[in-house]
Design an enzyme around this catalytic site. Sequence first.
Site, PDB file in Angstrom:
ATOM      1  N   GLY A 178      68.296  53.190-105.149  1.00 27.21           N
ATOM      2  CA  GLY A 178      68.023  52.565-103.858  1.00 27.21           C
ATOM      3  C   GLY A 178      66.647  52.877-103.330  1.00 27.21           C
ATOM      4  N   ASP A 187      75.113  45.085-110.186  1.00 23.15           N
ATOM      5  CA  ASP A 187      75.206  46.465-109.707  1.00 23.15           C
ATOM      6  C   ASP A 187      73.800  46.994-109.468  1.00 23.15           C
ATOM      7  OD1 ASP A 187      78.044  46.577-109.954  1.00 23.15           O
ATOM      8  OD2 ASP A 187      77.796  46.819-112.111  1.00 23.15           O
ATOM      9  N   LEU A 188      73.503  47.380-108.241  1.00 25.82           N
ATOM     10  CA  LEU A 188      72.157  47.784-107.848  1.00 25.82           C
ATOM     11  C   LEU A 188      71.625  48.907-108.731  1.00 25.82           C
ATOM     12  CD1 LEU A 188      69.787  47.598-105.854  1.00 25.82           C
ATOM     13  CD2 LEU A 188      70.990  49.275-104.424  1.00 25.82           C
ATOM     14  N   ASP A 189      70.501  48.662-109.392  1.00 28.19           N
ATOM     15  CA  ASP A 189      69.796  49.657-110.198  1.00 28.19           C
ATOM     16  C   ASP A 189      70.658  50.237-111.316  1.00 28.19           C
ATOM     17  OD1 ASP A 189      67.549  49.298-108.627  1.00 28.19           O
ATOM     18  OD2 ASP A 189      68.072  50.910-107.248  1.00 28.19           O
ATOM     19  N   GLU A 190      71.632  49.466-111.796  1.00 33.68           N
ATOM     20  CA  GLU A 190      72.517  49.973-112.845  1.00 33.68           C
ATOM     21  C   GLU A 190      72.561  49.062-114.063  1.00 33.68           C
ATOM     22  OE1 GLU A 190      76.372  51.153-111.495  1.00 33.68           O
ATOM     23  OE2 GLU A 190      75.602  52.410-109.870  1.00 33.68           O
TER      24      GLU A 190
END
Length: 279
Positions: A196, A221-224
């Site tokens: 994040g 999926d954020l940053d995944e």
Amino acid sequence: MNKTLILIECRDNVGLVAIISQILSKHDLNITAMREFVDEAANRFFARIECRGMVQSANQLLDELQASLPLEAKVTINPKAEKTVALLVTKEYHCLADILVRHSFNTLGANVCCVAGNYDSLKTFAERFDIPFHYITHENKSKEQFEQELLAVVEPYEPDFIVLAKFMRILSSQFVARFPNQIINIHHSFLPAFIGASPYRQAYERGVKVIGATAHFVTNDLDEGPIIVQQTIPVNHTFGVSEMVIAGKEIEKSVLSKALQLVFQDRVFVTGNKTIIFE
């Protein structure tokens, strides 16, 4: 050029290399480099094959390979050599500058078709390189409206990849679904740590001894998403947040450049939430 590149992904089976070699020999293709890998947990076979010689009938070769390999094998023969890339930016210039300089000197390995930003801070800079810049403000708009305007700008270029060169907006699942495994992000952290916003402040407050950057494909999926390249550099107690940011920008450029090189040269296979990379 008298070369043929073949990419293969399929279910693993006994004798795949021998089968592939025999078919290529039949088509007068001499293997000069072959990298293969078996993901035993997933029972998947991956291969990147460089050959000397031009295939006379790509469709015939494709049919023969698919007929001889396990069902639903993915085979690509001579993927597009020069990819088309759209860049999305906000205000930070360092990754954009590195990409445009490489593009200007024909060392990027791809053609930058446009730059789009939710601020116009980098418009003049992009236009110095004769790259079209599209300003799409996000202010007083819903995410859906903003992304529709962004799509209206980007899609006519038909980009093979979209690079988030410090684009500080979270894209919706609907937008990401339009470009599966085609959106590449540079994250200013060694993921999965410090996901994040404000990762350098998070790192400073945690007292870390290394900082890093991660280039990855974007998923819901954020940053995944699947990781392409990661690097770290050492820091110590003398580094404040601003010093970490300066050092971090240098490694961000390096990581993104390496990731783009690998992707543009068709050296990256995506399988599930990870990558197979033949350097």
